[in-house]
Scaffold this motif. Sequence first.
Motif, PDB file in Angstrom:
ATOM      1  N   HIS A 156      30.109  36.920  46.990  1.00 44.72           N
ATOM      2  CA  HIS A 156      31.236  37.700  46.499  1.00 44.72           C
ATOM      3  C   HIS A 156      31.274  37.309  45.187  1.00 44.72           C
ATOM      4  CE1 HIS A 156      33.443  33.867  47.005  1.00 44.72           C
ATOM      5  NE2 HIS A 156      34.007  34.238  45.828  1.00 44.72           N
ATOM      6  N   LEU A 157      32.059  38.566  44.359  1.00 42.53           N
ATOM      7  CA  LEU A 157      32.302  38.420  42.978  1.00 42.53           C
ATOM      8  C   LEU A 157      33.782  37.692  42.676  1.00 42.53           C
ATOM      9  CD1 LEU A 157      31.745  42.215  41.840  1.00 42.53           C
ATOM     10  CD2 LEU A 157      30.057  40.239  41.670  1.00 42.53           C
ATOM     11  N   ARG A 158      33.871  36.780  42.088  1.00 40.85           N
ATOM     12  CA  ARG A 158      35.011  36.091  41.661  1.00 40.85           C
ATOM     13  C   ARG A 158      35.464  36.931  40.334  1.00 40.85           C
ATOM     14  NH1 ARG A 158      38.584  31.812  41.856  1.00 40.85           N
ATOM     15  NH2 ARG A 158      38.429  32.401  44.085  1.00 40.85           N
ATOM     16  N   VAL A 159      36.584  37.818  40.556  1.00 42.36           N
ATOM     17  CA  VAL A 159      36.842  38.654  39.469  1.00 42.36           C
ATOM     18  C   VAL A 159      38.431  38.208  39.036  1.00 42.36           C
ATOM     19  CG1 VAL A 159      37.533  41.241  38.945  1.00 42.36           C
ATOM     20  CG2 VAL A 159      35.946  40.609  40.479  1.00 42.36           C
ATOM     21  N   TRP A 160      38.540  38.062  37.839  1.00 40.19           N
ATOM     22  CA  TRP A 160      39.869  37.593  37.167  1.00 40.19           C
ATOM     23  C   TRP A 160      40.590  38.777  36.796  1.00 40.19           C
ATOM     24  CZ3 TRP A 160      40.353  32.723  37.647  1.00 40.19           C
ATOM     25  CH2 TRP A 160      39.186  31.874  37.595  1.00 40.19           C
ATOM     26  N   VAL A 161      41.953  38.758  37.407  1.00 42.67           N
ATOM     27  CA  VAL A 161      42.924  39.781  37.278  1.00 42.67           C
ATOM     28  C   VAL A 161      43.979  39.213  36.532  1.00 42.67           C
ATOM     29  CG1 VAL A 161      42.223  40.930  39.367  1.00 42.67           C
ATOM     30  CG2 VAL A 161      43.917  39.423  39.640  1.00 42.67           C
ATOM     31  N   LEU A 182      50.601  36.671  34.973  1.00 42.09           N
ATOM     32  CA  LEU A 182      49.990  35.901  35.712  1.00 42.09           C
ATOM     33  C   LEU A 182      48.336  36.235  36.003  1.00 42.09           C
ATOM     34  CD1 LEU A 182      49.873  34.434  38.688  1.00 42.09           C
ATOM     35  CD2 LEU A 182      49.943  36.501  39.792  1.00 42.09           C
ATOM     36  N   LEU A 183      47.671  35.083  35.773  1.00 46.47           N
ATOM     37  CA  LEU A 183      46.159  35.049  35.860  1.00 46.47           C
ATOM     38  C   LEU A 183      45.765  34.779  37.455  1.00 46.47           C
ATOM     39  CD1 LEU A 183      43.349  35.500  34.578  1.00 46.47           C
ATOM     40  CD2 LEU A 183      43.344  33.070  33.947  1.00 46.47           C
ATOM     41  N   ALA A 184      45.006  35.487  38.057  1.00 47.97           N
ATOM     42  CA  ALA A 184      44.758  35.284  39.299  1.00 47.97           C
ATOM     43  C   ALA A 184      43.209  35.616  39.641  1.00 47.97           C
ATOM     44  CB  ALA A 184      45.450  35.995  40.308  1.00 47.97           C
ATOM     45  N   GLY A 185      42.742  35.013  40.451  1.00 50.99           N
ATOM     46  CA  GLY A 185      41.083  35.493  40.850  1.00 50.99           C
ATOM     47  C   GLY A 185      41.203  35.896  42.473  1.00 50.99           C
TER      48      GLY A 185
END
Length: 159
Positions: free
Chosen positions: A21-26, A119-122
Amino acid sequence: YAGIVTRYIVDPMLYKGHKFHLRVWVLAVVNEITGEKTFGYFTQSELVLAAEKYQKGDYDNLQIHDTHAKTASDVAIFPNDFPGDAAAVTARMDKMFAEVGKRCLVNAKPPNKCRKGFLLAGADVLIDKNEYPWLLEVNGAPGLLRTEGSQEFLNYRIL
């Protein structure tokens, strides 16, 4: 509380034979002074690999199917190492995250007594064999560092 909100993806895209899976930072930003609310994602992300090569069936074997279990030692980056059409997947993720952002920002407010906040989320995104992204989950407090050698540098490079 736990529940399943989508079907199991039995035909995931593979990287060197491994499910990933890709760990995408939002990033979500809210400014109550200007009324501005923005949501975006970093297009460069990590491919998080399952420990063992993928095979259909044997769904109880987490080493094959769970990309959150002990991961393979390989470090791969999207879009550089992506095994498919990264531009097409990015275009699809643009649409997906635009919708996610629209829904998330409706009632977004900064923390107590603040007029601005972020907010920084993964976000974990699985790509199927047809190169369509599936949002698996969003982690509000993701780990930004890995403890394993080269992966420690990886997250700094992405950010």
